[in-house]
Motif scaffolding. Structure first.
Motif, PDB file in Angstrom:
ATOM      1  N   LYS A   1      42.326  46.817  27.316  1.00  0.00           N
ATOM      2  CA  LYS A   1      43.538  46.073  27.664  1.00  0.00           C
ATOM      3  C   LYS A   1      43.325  45.371  29.007  1.00  0.00           C
ATOM      4  CE  LYS A   1      47.204  48.079  29.331  1.00  0.00           C
ATOM      5  NZ  LYS A   1      48.396  48.941  29.494  1.00  0.00           N
ATOM      6  N   VAL A   2      43.822  44.167  29.121  1.00  0.00           N
ATOM      7  CA  VAL A   2      43.765  43.434  30.385  1.00  0.00           C
ATOM      8  C   VAL A   2      44.876  43.962  31.297  1.00  0.00           C
ATOM      9  CG1 VAL A   2      43.962  41.186  31.502  1.00  0.00           C
ATOM     10  CG2 VAL A   2      42.784  41.386  29.291  1.00  0.00           C
ATOM     11  N   LEU A   3      44.492  44.473  32.457  1.00  0.00           N
ATOM     12  CA  LEU A   3      45.450  45.050  33.402  1.00  0.00           C
ATOM     13  C   LEU A   3      45.919  44.035  34.434  1.00  0.00           C
ATOM     14  CD1 LEU A   3      43.675  48.478  34.037  1.00  0.00           C
ATOM     15  CD2 LEU A   3      45.541  47.979  32.447  1.00  0.00           C
ATOM     16  N   GLU A   4      45.062  43.035  34.692  1.00  0.00           N
ATOM     17  CA  GLU A   4      45.401  42.011  35.666  1.00  0.00           C
ATOM     18  C   GLU A   4      44.619  40.753  35.310  1.00  0.00           C
ATOM     19  OE1 GLU A   4      44.111  43.161  39.550  1.00  0.00           O
ATOM     20  OE2 GLU A   4      42.110  43.748  38.884  1.00  0.00           O
ATOM     21  N   PHE A   5      45.102  39.610  35.770  1.00  0.00           N
ATOM     22  CA  PHE A   5      44.390  38.365  35.509  1.00  0.00           C
ATOM     23  C   PHE A   5      44.195  37.605  36.820  1.00  0.00           C
ATOM     24  CE2 PHE A   5      43.501  34.088  34.244  1.00  0.00           C
ATOM     25  CZ  PHE A   5      42.705  34.258  33.120  1.00  0.00           C
ATOM     26  N   PRO A   6      42.931  37.197  37.061  1.00  0.00           N
ATOM     27  CA  PRO A   6      41.756  37.453  36.224  1.00  0.00           C
ATOM     28  C   PRO A   6      41.250  38.889  36.390  1.00  0.00           C
ATOM     29  CG  PRO A   6      41.114  36.273  38.217  1.00  0.00           C
ATOM     30  CD  PRO A   6      42.602  36.363  38.243  1.00  0.00           C
ATOM     31  N   PRO A   7      40.632  39.439  35.350  1.00  0.00           N
ATOM     32  CA  PRO A   7      40.073  40.786  35.485  1.00  0.00           C
ATOM     33  C   PRO A   7      38.913  40.782  36.474  1.00  0.00           C
ATOM     34  CG  PRO A   7      39.444  39.798  33.380  1.00  0.00           C
ATOM     35  CD  PRO A   7      40.438  38.881  34.002  1.00  0.00           C
ATOM     36  N   LYS A   8      38.706  41.904  37.139  1.00  0.00           N
ATOM     37  CA  LYS A   8      37.661  41.980  38.163  1.00  0.00           C
ATOM     38  C   LYS A   8      36.303  42.245  37.529  1.00  0.00           C
ATOM     39  CE  LYS A   8      40.732  43.673  41.818  1.00  0.00           C
ATOM     40  NZ  LYS A   8      41.075  44.808  42.714  1.00  0.00           N
ATOM     41  N   SER A   9      35.288  41.606  38.088  1.00  0.00           N
ATOM     42  CA  SER A   9      33.907  41.841  37.645  1.00  0.00           C
ATOM     43  C   SER A   9      33.248  42.858  38.572  1.00  0.00           C
ATOM     44  CB  SER A   9      33.111  40.537  37.673  1.00  0.00           C
ATOM     45  OG  SER A   9      31.738  40.789  37.462  1.00  0.00           O
ATOM     46  N   LYS A  10      32.391  43.702  38.001  1.00  0.00           N
ATOM     47  CA  LYS A  10      31.670  44.700  38.789  1.00  0.00           C
ATOM     48  C   LYS A  10      30.252  44.261  39.123  1.00  0.00           C
ATOM     49  CE  LYS A  10      34.240  48.624  36.884  1.00  0.00           C
ATOM     50  NZ  LYS A  10      34.132  49.906  36.123  1.00  0.00           N
TER      51      LYS A  10
ATOM     52  N   VAL B   1      54.851  33.078  24.897  1.00  0.00           N
ATOM     53  CA  VAL B   1      54.536  34.168  25.834  1.00  0.00           C
ATOM     54  C   VAL B   1      53.538  33.667  26.883  1.00  0.00           C
ATOM     55  CG1 VAL B   1      53.638  36.522  26.055  1.00  0.00           C
ATOM     56  CG2 VAL B   1      54.886  35.842  23.977  1.00  0.00           C
ATOM     57  N   ASN B   2      53.788  33.992  28.153  1.00  0.00           N
ATOM     58  CA  ASN B   2      52.800  33.653  29.179  1.00  0.00           C
ATOM     59  C   ASN B   2      51.926  34.865  29.480  1.00  0.00           C
ATOM     60  OD1 ASN B   2      54.150  35.339  31.099  1.00  0.00           O
ATOM     61  ND2 ASN B   2      55.532  33.649  31.647  1.00  0.00           N
ATOM     62  N   VAL B   3      50.889  34.661  30.285  1.00  0.00           N
ATOM     63  CA  VAL B   3      49.910  35.715  30.556  1.00  0.00           C
ATOM     64  C   VAL B   3      50.562  36.917  31.225  1.00  0.00           C
ATOM     65  CG1 VAL B   3      47.912  36.298  31.990  1.00  0.00           C
ATOM     66  CG2 VAL B   3      47.886  34.211  30.604  1.00  0.00           C
ATOM     67  N   GLU B   4      51.454  36.673  32.193  1.00  0.00           N
ATOM     68  CA  GLU B   4      52.098  37.792  32.889  1.00  0.00           C
ATOM     69  C   GLU B   4      52.923  38.645  31.922  1.00  0.00           C
ATOM     70  OE1 GLU B   4      50.871  34.890  35.819  1.00  0.00           O
ATOM     71  OE2 GLU B   4      52.085  34.682  33.996  1.00  0.00           O
ATOM     72  N   GLN B   5      53.652  37.980  31.044  1.00  0.00           N
ATOM     73  CA  GLN B   5      54.446  38.710  30.058  1.00  0.00           C
ATOM     74  C   GLN B   5      53.546  39.489  29.103  1.00  0.00           C
ATOM     75  OE1 GLN B   5      56.541  35.244  28.566  1.00  0.00           O
ATOM     76  NE2 GLN B   5      58.510  36.052  29.297  1.00  0.00           N
ATOM     77  N   ALA B   6      52.450  38.866  28.694  1.00  0.00           N
ATOM     78  CA  ALA B   6      51.528  39.514  27.756  1.00  0.00           C
ATOM     79  C   ALA B   6      50.928  40.774  28.372  1.00  0.00           C
ATOM     80  CB  ALA B   6      50.428  38.539  27.350  1.00  0.00           C
ATOM     81  N   ILE B   7      50.579  40.700  29.647  1.00  0.00           N
ATOM     82  CA  ILE B   7      50.030  41.880  30.324  1.00  0.00           C
ATOM     83  C   ILE B   7      51.100  42.967  30.420  1.00  0.00           C
ATOM     84  CG2 ILE B   7      49.139  42.759  32.518  1.00  0.00           C
ATOM     85  CD1 ILE B   7      47.723  40.055  32.893  1.00  0.00           C
ATOM     86  N   GLN B   8      52.285  42.569  30.808  1.00  0.00           N
ATOM     87  CA  GLN B   8      53.380  43.527  30.956  1.00  0.00           C
ATOM     88  C   GLN B   8      53.743  44.192  29.629  1.00  0.00           C
ATOM     89  OE1 GLN B   8      56.821  41.915  32.937  1.00  0.00           O
ATOM     90  NE2 GLN B   8      58.131  43.632  32.370  1.00  0.00           N
TER      91      GLN B   8
ATOM     92  N   ASP C   1      29.681  34.939  42.469  1.00  0.00           N
ATOM     93  CA  ASP C   1      31.047  35.190  41.997  1.00  0.00           C
ATOM     94  C   ASP C   1      31.062  35.144  40.473  1.00  0.00           C
ATOM     95  OD1 ASP C   1      33.711  35.405  41.486  1.00  0.00           O
ATOM     96  OD2 ASP C   1      34.300  33.595  42.591  1.00  0.00           O
ATOM     97  N   ASN C   2      31.354  36.273  39.852  1.00  0.00           N
ATOM     98  CA  ASN C   2      31.370  36.347  38.404  1.00  0.00           C
ATOM     99  C   ASN C   2      32.783  36.431  37.846  1.00  0.00           C
ATOM    100  OD1 ASN C   2      28.551  36.917  36.758  1.00  0.00           O
ATOM    101  ND2 ASN C   2      28.375  37.226  38.963  1.00  0.00           N
ATOM    102  N   THR C   3      33.754  35.987  38.610  1.00  0.00           N
ATOM    103  CA  THR C   3      35.119  35.942  38.108  1.00  0.00           C
ATOM    104  C   THR C   3      35.198  34.966  36.939  1.00  0.00           C
ATOM    105  OG1 THR C   3      35.934  36.321  40.351  1.00  0.00           O
ATOM    106  CG2 THR C   3      37.525  35.520  38.728  1.00  0.00           C
ATOM    107  N   THR C   4      35.975  35.307  35.942  1.00  0.00           N
ATOM    108  CA  THR C   4      36.087  34.435  34.777  1.00  0.00           C
ATOM    109  C   THR C   4      36.594  33.051  35.156  1.00  0.00           C
ATOM    110  OG1 THR C   4      37.033  34.188  32.566  1.00  0.00           O
ATOM    111  CG2 THR C   4      38.425  35.240  34.231  1.00  0.00           C
ATOM    112  N   THR C   5      36.102  32.052  34.437  1.00  0.00           N
ATOM    113  CA  THR C   5      36.562  30.676  34.651  1.00  0.00           C
ATOM    114  C   THR C   5      37.666  30.295  33.672  1.00  0.00           C
ATOM    115  OG1 THR C   5      34.854  29.807  33.161  1.00  0.00           O
ATOM    116  CG2 THR C   5      34.297  29.985  35.514  1.00  0.00           C
ATOM    117  N   ILE C   6      37.990  31.195  32.765  1.00  0.00           N
ATOM    118  CA  ILE C   6      39.096  30.947  31.837  1.00  0.00           C
ATOM    119  C   ILE C   6      40.399  30.924  32.625  1.00  0.00           C
ATOM    120  CG2 ILE C   6      40.395  31.893  29.877  1.00  0.00           C
ATOM    121  CD1 ILE C   6      37.812  33.035  28.815  1.00  0.00           C
ATOM    122  N   THR C   7      41.245  29.958  32.326  1.00  0.00           N
ATOM    123  CA  THR C   7      42.507  29.831  33.042  1.00  0.00           C
ATOM    124  C   THR C   7      43.667  30.373  32.204  1.00  0.00           C
ATOM    125  OG1 THR C   7      43.002  27.638  32.134  1.00  0.00           O
ATOM    126  CG2 THR C   7      41.652  27.739  34.146  1.00  0.00           C
ATOM    127  N   LYS C   8      44.764  30.647  32.886  1.00  0.00           N
ATOM    128  CA  LYS C   8      45.965  31.096  32.179  1.00  0.00           C
ATOM    129  C   LYS C   8      46.427  30.032  31.187  1.00  0.00           C
ATOM    130  CE  LYS C   8      47.797  34.010  35.914  1.00  0.00           C
ATOM    131  NZ  LYS C   8      48.954  34.223  36.829  1.00  0.00           N
TER     132      LYS C   8
END
Length: 842
Positions: free
Chosen positions: A363-372, A397-404, A380-387
């Motif tokens: 499950k996605v807990l936050e956007f963007p998800p953190k890379s290890k 539905v928006n991303v914040e609602q989907a996560i919630q 920087d390996n943060t995703t380039t996909i945008t909301k």
């Protein structure tokens, strides 16, 4: 029947017994029936039948004479030195022909022991001596009418070699179960000595007849003496490449690298780990090796592989492998009903929760998800996909609602693959690290939202990856690009599945448990008896993997994207392996696909309600845990008895500090101080060896046998607009797809091996079954509890069948109309896509 041994002893001082054994020279080691009968090429290409030495000996006469002798050992009378009295040497007598319980190739012999019960008491063990040249497989000894006791059963299931092969006498104990502190005093010495024998002294090269369990690192995968390109790093023993330990063989080091062990000679495993009396075990490894070496030449001879046709040119070319007169493979289940349903987005997503690798999605807990990924090394390996890109296909539905609302999920292989991409692509591969975002729809299905493909920056890794984003499309060329993007995702997933979900997290992590158990838990220890069925054939199949599958140049390196870096990646992932999180409930909660809920069964609630692997698995998990609770609480009446159990404490200490020694400083290990910890540890271990392994193994061919659905390699980058490859994609997307994924040679080899690995052998032991029947312990309550466990599994199977008939649970069969049957506990032999063996036996 006439006894060959005459005696003047009073008949009242004799004990009558029956010895059941199987002789080496009456065993015919045929290929598993399934391997010969399923629609693949195994039976057509490999000669794997015949007697071990070609001799035919009459089993009824070959033991005549003083060839096999037994001596009973008392459990109640000591010899003055604290050791149980030992009776007189007694030889086998004539053959018994009227025992209905005898299995194929077993022979029963009568035996009479001189035994004055007033002076000698009740037997608790026996020595056996084999004076024959050949070994035999000892099944059991049964003593009848033992005074003050009745029948005594000794369940042996062990190979016995000529006496000259052993430094200590072979000993077997009755099927009674004792905690160390409860062992009858006359047997204490023998219990300790047998464990010392199994531990050995840690020196010398192991021989085929030995029974010694010891540890070593994975230092025998490479062959630097053969070719410098076949050198491989040692896995285990360091913080940079930690690894579970494997069984020690003690072979000489290679000339080129003293840290690497030679692969010449016998790949030793303790003799009883090679169950050569069964149909399946002895040649299973050799079949794998023969397949890996001979499949391509044989396919050429059959006309399936032609030098002038090195590629599949169309999906129809691939389908011809399964249909028509020239077919050489069984039809994979994923295309049994519909040849193209695998291409749908719904099926692509469904296989993340009901496919062969169903326990990676999170499950996605936050956007963007953190890379290890290490930022200093790889940028920087943060995703380039945008909301905005995700929200195009999320309705209102928006991303914040989907996560919630717990509706946004990800299949993230980026961090595991990215550090290796530069090296992989330098070898000729053209691959990406992938992220796939998914949305949980109102109907309970998952919808892919976007795929991110990342590759190293050619100007330097530290600059961060170069990434492209692909979205679902319906226009022709965009649809083809989207299909290709999903293929790159599956290539990542196939590699992660085979190396991590399958090999590392089941096969490799379990071997130290097997070694530690046999070194420290006596055969009469309750936990040894609990775990024994779940170790069957695992060291054997792991040895075979080191021979032909995970070795340098082996099948995995040859047919999967990671190539020579395959095992290195698994060592990287092992750094974060946590035993206490391997149980299903903990895994589901960690991945965020379930939340704790005391009002729900198993204490959690699935956020993807129609999650076939999770919902079926939880039922099996619950049955296993209930059985283990009954068993452990029968033998351990308090937490204090756990702490006071010297064998259990020695087992756990060595498992942590040696078997998984590279992680010994982790704080998450159970302290093994309470019954709750023991129950949880045993439940997790049984889950791994049975259900977890079944879930990631027996679907390999049903899903991956159609290489187009689960490619294992990529050889081209995504076509760019304006390039010849892009124009080719517009004109013939199938040809571009097939020239991008696993090439024909490797695909055929991979399919051949997957078909074998996905097949149940005819003598498999499934969850809820024991090879010893009811004789594995003399305690009636554990036997009854085990029967309840078997009955519960049968009930669960009925429930799962009903689930698959519920049309509202669409994730259970998907567009491919392939019901999720893989966790049905029972199965017949063959390629069945169901059945949970007790152990990692293939």
């Amino acid at each position: 029947m006439t006894s060959l041994v005459k005696s003047n002893v009073d008949e009242s001082q004799k004990l009558k017994g029956t010895v059941v054994l199987v002789q080496k020279n009456v065993l015919s080691f045929n290929a598993p029936a399934a391997a010969q009968s399923f629609g693949g090429i195994i039976g057509r290409t490999i000669d794997i039948s015949g007697d071990i030495d070609g001799s035919i000996v009459d089993p009824a006469t070959s033991f005549l004479g003083n060839s096999v002798a037994l001596r009973l050992i008392s459990a109640t009378k000591d010899d003055g030195n604290g050791q149980g009295k030992v009776g007189k040497q007694t030889f086998l007598e004539g053959v018994l022909t009227s025992i209905p319980t005898l299995e194929d190739k077993q022979t029963a012999y009568s035996i009479h022991f001189e035994w004055d019960h007033n002076n000698m008491g009740v037997p608790g063990a026996f020595y056996i001596e084999n004076f024959k040249q050949d070994e035999f497989f000892l099944v059991s000894l049964t003593l009848e009418d033992v005074p003050n006791h009745g029948t005594l059963n000794f369940v042996c299931n062990s190979w016995v070699y000529n006496v000259v092969k052993y430094k200590t006498d072979r000993i077997f104990f009755t099927n009674k179960t004792y905690l160390p502190s409860e062992t009858p005093l006359p047997l204490v010495y023998y219990r300790h000595e047998e464990l010392k024998t199994l531990r050995g002294d840690g020196t010398g090269e192991r021989k085929v007849w030995e029974r010694i369990y010891d540890y070593d690192v994975y230092n025998d995968l490479g062959e630097p003496d053969k070719d410098a390109t076949l050198a491989r790093p040692v896995l285990g023993g360091s913080s940079t490449m930690p690894y579970p330990r494997r069984g020690r063989t003690g072979r000489e080091p290679t000339k080129e690298d003293p840290k690497t062990e030679s692969r010449s000679g016998y790949f030793y495993i303790p003799r009883d780990e090679l169950l050569g009396h069964t149909e399946s075990s002895n040649f299973l490894v050799d079949i794998l090796k023969s397949v890996s070496q001979n499949a391509i030449p044989q396919l050429k001879s059959l006309g399936t592989l032609r030098e002038d046709q090195p590629e599949f040119n169309s999906f129809e070319d691939v389908l011809s492998l399964f249909y028509g007169e020239s077919s050489v493979f069984s039809v994979p289940k994923v295309i049994e009903v519909d040849h193209s349903a695998w291409m749908t987005d719904e099926e692509f997503a469904r296989e993340m929760i009901a496919g062969v690798n169903p326990n990676v999605i999170t499950k996605v807990l936050e956007f963007p998800p953190k890379s290890k990924v290490d930022r200093k090394l790889y940028g920087d390996n943060t995703t380039t996909i945008t909301k905005e890109q995700l929200e195009r296909n999320m309705g209102e539905v928006n991303v914040e609602q989907a996560i919630q609302d717990n509706r946004l999920y990800i299949l993230d292989h980026h961090d595991a693959i990215m550090p290796y991409l530069g090296k992989i692509n330098a070898t000729g591969a053209k691959a990406y690290a992938t992220r796939t975002f998914l949305f949980l729809q109102d109907d309970g299905t998952l919808k892919p939202l976007a795929v991110e493909l990342s590759k190293p920056n050619l100007q330097g890794d530290s600059l961060g990856p170069v990434s492209s984003v692909y979205l679902p499309a319906t226009e022709r060329v965009e649809t083809s690009l989207w299909l290709l993007s999903k293929a790159y995702v599956v290539v990542n997933d196939a590699c992660y599945h085979e190396l991590i979900s399958h090999w590392l997290k089941t096969h490799a992590v379990v071997e130290p448990f097997i070694i530690a158990t046999n070194r420290h838990l006596s055969v009469v220890h309750p936990i040894q008896k609990l775990l024994l069925p779940h170790y069957r054939n695992t060291m054997n199949i792991n040895s075979g993997a080191r021979k032909a599958l995970i070795n340098a140049g082996g099948t995995i390196e040859s047919t999967y994207l990671l190539g020579a870096y395959s095992m290195e990646m698994s060592a990287d992932v092992y750094k974060d392996w946590v035993f206490t999180e391997q149980g299903l409930p903990s895994d589901l909660i960690k991945r965020g696909v379930a939340i704790e809920d005391s009002s729900s069964p198993y204490g959690l609630r699935l956020l993807i309600e129609d999650y076939p692997y999770a919902s079926d698995g939880l039922e099996i998990w619950g049955a296993i845990k209930s059985w283990v609770e009954d068993y452990v609480n029968f033998y351990y009446k308090s937490d204090a008895t756990i702490v006071q159990d010297s064998e259990l404490q020695a087992f756990w200490k060595e498992l942590v500090e040696v078997g998984h020694g590279d992680l010994k400083n982790a704080t998450w290990w159970f302290k093994m101080q309470t019954r709750e910890e023991l129950i949880e540890a045993c439940t997790i271990l049984i889950w791994i060896t049975s259900t977890l392994h079944a879930s990631v193994n027996f679907g390999q061919y049903p899903y991956g046998g159609y290489i187009v659905n689960r490619p294992t390699k990529s050889r081209r980058f995504m076509p760019k607009k304006g390039s010849p490859e892009y124009d080719e994609l517009i004109n013939d997307y199938e040809k571009v797809y097939l020239s991008t994924i696993t090439p024909k040679n490797e695909a055929l080899l991979n399919m051949t091996v997957l078909e074998l690995l996905s097949t149940h052998v005819s003598d498999e032991q499934y969850l809820g079954q024991r090879i010893e029947g009811d004789l594995w312990t003399s305690d009636s309550q554990p036997i009854e509890a085990y029967k309840r466990f078997g009955a519960k599994l049968a009930e669960i199977e009925k429930n799962l069948i009903e689930k698959n008939n519920d049309e509202l649970l669409t994730n259970r069969y998907g567009p491919v109309k392939m019901p999720y049957t893989i966790l049905y506990p029972s199965s017949e032999a063959g390629l069945t896509f169901r059945g949970i063996p007790n152990s990692i036996s293939i």
